[in-house]
Motif scaffolding. Structure first.
Motif, PDB file in Angstrom:
ATOM      1  N   HIS A  57       0.810  -1.224   0.000  1.00  0.00           N
ATOM      2  CA  HIS A  57       0.000   0.000   0.000  1.00  0.00           C
ATOM      3  C   HIS A  57       0.840   1.270   0.000  1.00  0.00           C
ATOM      4  CE1 HIS A  57      -3.731  -2.132   0.380  1.00  0.00           C
ATOM      5  NE2 HIS A  57      -3.232  -2.853   1.361  1.00  0.00           N
ATOM      6  N   SER A  58       2.125   1.143   0.270  1.00  0.00           N
ATOM      7  CA  SER A  58       2.970   2.348   0.228  1.00  0.00           C
ATOM      8  C   SER A  58       3.169   2.826  -1.204  1.00  0.00           C
ATOM      9  CB  SER A  58       4.340   2.063   0.853  1.00  0.00           C
ATOM     10  OG  SER A  58       5.163   1.355  -0.066  1.00  0.00           O
ATOM     11  N   VAL A  59       2.905   1.963  -2.160  1.00  0.00           N
ATOM     12  CA  VAL A  59       3.135   2.317  -3.565  1.00  0.00           C
ATOM     13  C   VAL A  59       1.843   2.931  -4.115  1.00  0.00           C
ATOM     14  CG1 VAL A  59       4.013   1.532  -5.771  1.00  0.00           C
ATOM     15  CG2 VAL A  59       4.643   0.316  -3.685  1.00  0.00           C
ATOM     16  N   ARG A  60       1.898   4.201  -4.413  1.00  0.00           N
ATOM     17  CA  ARG A  60       0.697   4.940  -4.787  1.00  0.00           C
ATOM     18  C   ARG A  60       0.901   5.635  -6.120  1.00  0.00           C
ATOM     19  NH1 ARG A  60       1.114   7.521   1.201  1.00  0.00           N
ATOM     20  NH2 ARG A  60       0.467   5.669   2.332  1.00  0.00           N
ATOM     21  N   GLY A  61      -0.172   5.765  -6.857  1.00  0.00           N
ATOM     22  CA  GLY A  61      -0.099   6.461  -8.141  1.00  0.00           C
ATOM     23  C   GLY A  61      -0.326   7.954  -7.933  1.00  0.00           C
TER      24      GLY A  61
ATOM     25  N   GLY B 265       0.663  13.166   3.444  1.00  0.00           N
ATOM     26  CA  GLY B 265       1.345  11.865   3.518  1.00  0.00           C
ATOM     27  C   GLY B 265       1.331  11.048   2.253  1.00  0.00           C
ATOM     28  N   TYR B 266       0.550  11.496   1.279  1.00  0.00           N
ATOM     29  CA  TYR B 266       0.358  10.657   0.098  1.00  0.00           C
ATOM     30  C   TYR B 266       1.649  10.498  -0.704  1.00  0.00           C
ATOM     31  CZ  TYR B 266      -2.171   8.620  -3.828  1.00  0.00           C
ATOM     32  OH  TYR B 266      -2.623   7.767  -4.804  1.00  0.00           O
ATOM     33  N   CYS B 267       2.440  11.555  -0.781  1.00  0.00           N
ATOM     34  CA  CYS B 267       3.678  11.477  -1.566  1.00  0.00           C
ATOM     35  C   CYS B 267       4.850  10.968  -0.733  1.00  0.00           C
ATOM     36  CB  CYS B 267       4.024  12.837  -2.172  1.00  0.00           C
ATOM     37  SG  CYS B 267       4.639  14.046  -0.968  1.00  0.00           S
ATOM     38  N   SER B 268       4.634  10.769   0.576  1.00  0.00           N
ATOM     39  CA  SER B 268       5.765  10.466   1.464  1.00  0.00           C
ATOM     40  C   SER B 268       6.522   9.178   1.122  1.00  0.00           C
ATOM     41  CB  SER B 268       5.300  10.424   2.919  1.00  0.00           C
ATOM     42  OG  SER B 268       4.755  11.658   3.292  1.00  0.00           O
ATOM     43  N   PRO B 269       5.843   8.047   0.895  1.00  0.00           N
ATOM     44  CA  PRO B 269       6.633   6.827   0.652  1.00  0.00           C
ATOM     45  C   PRO B 269       7.564   6.944  -0.561  1.00  0.00           C
ATOM     46  CG  PRO B 269       4.361   6.245   1.157  1.00  0.00           C
ATOM     47  CD  PRO B 269       4.400   7.747   0.986  1.00  0.00           C
ATOM     48  N   GLY B 270       7.062   7.535  -1.646  1.00  0.00           N
ATOM     49  CA  GLY B 270       7.896   7.700  -2.840  1.00  0.00           C
ATOM     50  C   GLY B 270       9.080   8.607  -2.552  1.00  0.00           C
ATOM     51  N   PHE B 271       8.798   9.663  -1.793  1.00  0.00           N
ATOM     52  CA  PHE B 271       9.857  10.594  -1.407  1.00  0.00           C
ATOM     53  C   PHE B 271      10.888   9.892  -0.525  1.00  0.00           C
ATOM     54  CE2 PHE B 271      11.214  13.318   2.156  1.00  0.00           C
ATOM     55  CZ  PHE B 271      12.057  14.177   1.469  1.00  0.00           C
ATOM     56  N   ILE B 272      10.412   9.121   0.428  1.00  0.00           N
ATOM     57  CA  ILE B 272      11.330   8.428   1.345  1.00  0.00           C
ATOM     58  C   ILE B 272      12.198   7.439   0.570  1.00  0.00           C
ATOM     59  CG2 ILE B 272      11.419   6.751   3.253  1.00  0.00           C
ATOM     60  CD1 ILE B 272       8.831   8.186   4.316  1.00  0.00           C
TER      61      ILE B 272
END
Lengths: 263, 152, 770
Positions: free
Chosen positions: B32-36, B96-103
């Motif tokens: 679920h951390s992978v978001r479009g 928080g939506y862009c956070s995983p990609g940023f991290i």
């Protein structure tokens, strides 16, 4: 989103070419950057990533950049950072982001002959050739003007190590956008100038009249000539009139950079 | 078609469509951390690693990860812990939506550049857009995280 | 209470959901879609204006996996609005789920639902739509003259008279004034008359619009949606489908940003109608392109400002005349326009006469909607630029000129519904910002005076602004708080945290009252079946309006707990001390956990309290914003070197989150000023419909926004707080545009100031001089 019926890792270049010839609907997949933009229906997607085409090799005479090398690899390859004032690395470094450049390939950038291409603008100002599986090797300039009629597979881009110094200038509306206009100028140790202007928005082209003026030391005349002799168009990013003005400014800036020995 | 790949250290075999994106596959695998975010490879929200290199999973064909290692934030939690704490302390998560990609891109950056300057960080992370924060809180969190890494 | 006594409020606190949302917990709408949900897709009009004569879905229905394909004749037809706003209000009911008319390129003409995305996509391609193409209205300045009537339908509903004239595409018109503008203007020695344009900027939150729907255990049509307006969505979906509200339920999970875009319904009705007609769970997720071109944007404005002043810079009169492009539908259009006047005019406190006139027109373009700032942004751009031009003309420092005109605390603000100004530190904001950016050292009034290179010039600009804190007399927020038997609290709210952190700051407020830390407070919401009513998160209201309700409810709970504790301890309530964990009186002691147990084992009542708050005023927060730019006269490129914002939001509730809100708002404002170009093709299609074509600022253009707070104490606010969410977006565009004028004299009147626009302005000036 492009639809794909079958995905094949080509085991050899011959196989890849065979697959390509088998159907008009078969296509070579590069970085896959625009997959979600089009609606094309692809029968067989041909993946070249197992053919060792991702190497960037420097010999005494030339640099060979494999078609599957990514823009990020061009950006970080030590040999390219030193050569030609580092323009090849510099030209690709503003493109979107690291993730994008980790995917986009040199082969797709060159073979697609995109007008906005930063890399093509830079390559065209160097002595670059493209190596095609079927048509053989040809000057990049010829490839851009008259690509082979039959679909082909680009295997590498080769740049002669002729001691050129080069400068690249791009004007962007925002840092990660496409260029409104891209200019690259280079000078060989013998004083041979090359000037290419890309994102006009048509694909990069040289301006021979301007090159002659640069060689004669008339930078202002060359810049004016580049802005007048090449054709410029309008799109979302700028008008033809504005591009002409930029062509003059960026040509002069390239000249200044090379004259000051900064590049 | 059949796909064999490694996801966060586990070998997996999945049935995929030839035109399936890595984003779609990973979400189907429960990541679920992978978001479009943008569909045009411009925003960095969907960033994951393939063979440790950050890529955009929305533009990456799943078929291409055959035999490769894919890492999502779910598989990099330990490595991300300190940065996530720094981000939270600054309020730099916001939606928080862009956070995983940023991290994921930031962790790759630390691996690749070691101890980057602010300018180098901004360049490396230029492909990670964020509409909420204006980036400054992210940059402060990165600076604090880098400081913590240096003192180790 | 003073600010120095605060222990939890006024501190920096991490968001309570930070690790979940960053770490990839399944908490957003798209993570929660039930297995087997139908995938819903929309067929969209390629024409800017057309009558939909026929929708043939027969081939689409034949695609395996397709469950339904609907044209306008197949869906319920009840006029409604997409606008999330309290009611009765002035948003006209100008939508039906699918209409006989397609009113912009991208307007839905058919709905498809299928077992898989591929089947849905295929079905879309097979739907045959027969159009009667009509001539579109594309130029909003000429919309009153046609060539068409955008809303010709005979079942259009105005909730109230708002001065509309649909035959001429006028959605509404209004006028508000005090004093005799003409007389004062005529008597002013200095007069300016300037016209400005702002673009239809896109909110561009990272999570696109999405909703899924299903029937819950009680047979309610349930929507899980990425929304700012949970309760309004329940009412509007019920209205669209012709259902009683009791049959609809809306749940808001974590939301990936909104900025106003999700203050309108966008995807809700399409999922809902599929579930309603098929009984199946259904999911719709917009692509980025749909989010950009087929949802809602900031309303484009033309604002004409007439200003009369004395020679020493006292603004004696102002007239803000706004024309707003509603686009194809009227979401929020009639409310947005008013803020261009009501949130700008009060800043000039010495006016003898003021006037605001507003008109909103329909066109065949992407609908406008709510976007952070909501008309105040557009008005601020126009008024503040005009005031800066006044300063330039008079040779008075723009900061000084502002200070000469500020409204006074304690006095009523005639152009702000006569509300009294109860708190304002704008004078301190200006002083601090001025110091931070080095104004006094750097400011020079003439263009080309600060040359830093052969063709590079620097300039400074500033602007002031105000917003509101909620909408007075109509917006109601309620919270319920209870003591749980484990000795912790549950705070139930209907306010919709969309990433802003309202769950956290409301917990901070409750914790301040209850003398505990935020981790002892569980914040629950939002589910219309279980949460107390809240109009939703918009209009800069959550901190102030829901915050006030939170403080009231927590205080009532504390008083109830104290009373029960006193009874158990056998003492008087006023003698009971509470330290957050223990109730005590001398040696006698009862712990919070013990009280919690008492409240559920029948020995005492269950301890809960509710409070509602609806403000009778909307105290404005203020910002003084400053920009320093460098302009390259050869290319027209503008680089923002420094962007400084000093904010008066009353008490800062959360020092980390408020700062991030402000930094983010300022960068959005900078994007609007310089980067975010909106381009439409001659056909009416929006060309800037992706992040490839519509660029938002990346961290490479971010100038390192610097924010400071000059706190005031708002007597009607929770712990002295006012709002912050919107006010922070307003000043960058006028400050930057004024800074460009200050640097090189290029007088840019329309946003954004692209390099080409600046270059062309410089060329025109040069040609004019030759």
């Amino acid at each position: 989103m492009i639809s794909i019926q079958e995905y094949r890792f080509a085991e050899s270049l011959d196989e890849a070419l065979q697959l390509l010839d088998a159907s008009r609907k078969n296509r070579v997949i590069g970085g896959g950057m625009w997959l979600r933009l089009g609606h094309a229906s692809v029968k067989t997607a041909i993946d070249l990533s197992r053919l060792g085409l991702d190497r960037i090799e420097a010999t005494e005479d030339e640099i060979a950049i494999g078609a599957m090398a990514t823009l990020r690899e061009v950006e970080t390859a030590p040999c390219l950072r030193e050569l030609f004032g580092g323009v090849l690395a510099e030209s690709v470094s503003p493109i979107v982001g690291v993730q994008f450049r980790n995917m986009a390939t040199v082969g797709a950038s060159v073979y697609s002959r995109y007008g906005f291409s930063d890399l093509l603008t830079a390559l065209l100002a160097l002595d670059a050739r493209v190596e095609l599986r079927r048509a053989g090797t040809m000057a990049l300039e010829d490839f851009l003007k008259n690509p082979p009629e039959k679909r082909d597979i680009l295997t590498s881009v080769r740049v002669r190590r002729d001691g050129r110094r080069a400068a690249y200038r791009t004007f962007r509306r925002s840092a990660t956008d496409f260029g409104v206009l891209n200019v690259c100028a280079s000078i060989s140790p013998e004083g041979d100038w090359r000037l290419s202007v890309g994102a006009r928005p048509a694909r990069a082209a040289r301006c021979l009249e301007a090159e002659a003026l640069l060689a004669a030391g008339d930078a202002a005349g060359a810049a004016k000539t580049a802005s007048e002799k090449l054709r410029y168009g309008s799109n979302l990013r700028g008008s033809a009139e504005y591009r002409r003005a930029l062509a003059e400014v960026l040509t002069l800036r390239c000249w200044d950079a090379l004259k000051e020995g900064k590049a | 078609m059949k796909l064999n790949f490694e996801l966060n250290g586990r070998k997996l075999e999945r049935e995929i469509a030839p035109d399936e994106t890595l984003l779609h596959l990973l979400r189907a695998c429960g990541m679920h951390s992978v978001r479009g975010g943008c569909d045009t490879s411009n925003c960095g929200v969907c960033t994951v690693w393939v063979d440790d290199r950050p890529v955009l999973s929305c533009g990456y064909l799943a078929a291409r990860v055959e035999g490769r290692r894919v890492t999502t934030l779910e598989g990099a939690r330990a490595e991300a812990g300190e940065l996530m704490n720094c981000l939270a302390a600054e309020g730099a998560d916001q939606c928080g939506y862009c956070s995983p990609g940023f991290i994921m891109c930031a962790l790759a950056m630390f691996r690749e550049l070691g101890d980057p300057s602010d300018e180098e960080m901004r360049r490396y992370l230029a492909g990670n857009l964020c509409r909420c924060t204006g980036y400054e809180s992210q940059m402060r969190a990165l600076a604090k995280c880098a400081e913590g890494r240096r003192s180790k | 209470m003073t600010r120095e006594e605060l222990k939890v409020v006024n501190q920096a606190r991490a968001k309570t959901d930070a690790l979940a949302i960053m770490g990839g917990a399944p908490v957003y709408t798209g993570d929660l879609v039930p297995d087997g949900a139908l995938i819903v897709k929309l067929k969209r009009s390629p024409h800017a204006f057309a009558r939909v004569k026929n929708v043939d879905v027969s081939q689409a229905l034949a695609v395996p996996g397709v469950v339904c394909a609907l044209g306008w004749r197949d869906v319920p037809r009840h006029r409604h609005s997409f606008a999330g706003a309290s009611y009765p209000g002035n948003n006209p009911f100008d939508r039906v789920i699918l209409d006989e008319y397609a009113r912009y390129v991208g307007d839905p003409v058919a709905i498809v639902a299928a077992e898989t995305e591929a089947a849905a996509e295929k079905a879309l391609r097979l739907i045959r739509v027969e159009y009667e193409v009509l001539e579109p209205v594309l130029d909003f300045e000429a919309a009153e003259a046609g060539p068409s009537v955008v809303h010709p339908e005979d079942d259009y509903v105005y909730q109230m008279d708002i001065g509309g004239d649909l035959a001429h595409n006028v959605l509404m018109s209004e006028r508000d004034e005090g004093g005799d503008f003409e007389a004062v203007y005529a008597s002013c020695p200095v007069r300016l008359d300037e016209t400005w344009y702002t673009q239809a900027a896109q909110q561009s939150m990272m999570e696109t619009f999405r909703t899924f729907s299903y029937y819950d255990h009680a047979g309610r049509l349930t929507l899980v949606s990425s929304t700012q307006i949970t309760f309004h969505a329940r009412r509007l979906v019920a209205m669209a489908l012709g259902l009683p509200q009791s049959k609809v339920r809306v749940i808001k999970p974590r939301v990936g940003g909104g900025f106003g875009a999700k203050q309108s319904m966008v995807t809700e009705v399409y999922a809902a109608v599929v579930t309603y007609l098929t009984g199946r769970p259904a999911y719709i997720q917009f692509t980025r392109r749909e989010s950009s071109a087929c949802a809602n944007t900031r309303h484009a404005f033309r604002v004409r400002v007439r200003l009369g002043a004395t020679e020493d810079g006292i603004v004696r009169t102002l007239w803000v005349d706004s024309l707003e492009n509603a686009g194809a539908y009227g979401e929020h259009a009639a409310n947005v326009v008013g803020l261009s006047g009501h949130k700008t005019l009060p800043l000039y406190g010495k006016t003898e006469a003021w006037r605001y006139t507003g008109k909103v027109v329909y066109t065949n373009t992407t609908p406008g909607g709510a976007y952070r700032g909501f008309g105040a942004t557009q008005g601020c751009f126009a008024v503040e630029n005009t005031v800066n031009k006044l300063a330039e003309r008079l040779g008075i420092d723009p900061c000084e000129l502002r200070l000469r005109n500020l409204p006074e605390v304690g006095k009523p603000m005639p152009a702000y519904y006569d509300e009294p100004l109860t708190s304002c530190s704008l004078d301190r904001c200006i002083a601090t910002g001025r110091r931070m950016i080095g104004w006094d050292e750097k400011y020079a009034s003439a263009p080309f005076s600060r040359q830093v290179g052969p063709h590079r010039f620097r300039g400074l600009g500033m602007a002031i602004t105000m917003q509101g804190s909620g909408i007075s007399n109509i917006d109601n927020c309620t919270v319920t708080i209870r003591l749980d038997d484990g000795g912790f609290y549950t705070l139930s709210i209907g306010a919709s945290d969309i990433g802003t952190g309202c769950d956290t700051i409301l917990a901070q407020m409750a914790a301040e009252v209850l003398e505990c830390d935020v981790d002892r407070i569980i914040v629950s919401g939002v589910d219309t079946s279980y949460s107390p009513y809240d109009k939703g998160s918009y209009a800069s209201s959550t901190t102030y309006v829901t915050g006030n309700a939170t403080v009231m409810a927590a205080r009532e709970l504390l008083s109830k707990m104290r009373a029960v504790a006193a009874e158990r301890l056998g003492v008087k309530a006023e003698d009971v001390e509470f330290d957050g964990m223990n109730f005590s009186c001398g040696e006698k002691r009862l712990t919070l956990t013990e009280l919690g147990v008492e409240s559920v084992n029948g020995h005492a009542e269950w301890l809960t309290a509710s409070a509602s708050f609806a403000g009778h005023t909307s105290p404005p927060p203020f910002v003084a914003g400053f920009a320093e730019v460098e302009v390259d006269t050869e290319t027209g490129a503008v680089k923002v070197l420094d962007l400084v914002g000093v904010v008066d939001c009353g008490t800062v509730v959360n020092r980390a989150l408020a700062r991030v809100q402000a930094e983010g708002g300022f960068l959005q404002g900078m994007g609007m000023a310089l980067i975010e170009d909106v381009r439409t093709l001659p056909s009416g299609r929006l060309a800037t419909d992706s992040f490839m074509q519509y660029k938002i600022p990346s961290r490479l253009e971010a100038p390192g926004v610097r924010i400071a707070f000059e706190e005031s104490w708002e007597p009607t606010g929770p712990f002295g707080a006012k709002s912050i969410g919107e006010v922070v977006i307003n000043t960058p565009s006028p400050a930057i545009i004024s800074a460009i004028r200050n640097a090189v004299g290029a007088d840019i009147h329309s946003l954004p100031a692209t390099a080409e626009k600046v270059y062309m302005a410089l060329q025109t000036a040069r040609d004019g001089n030759n």
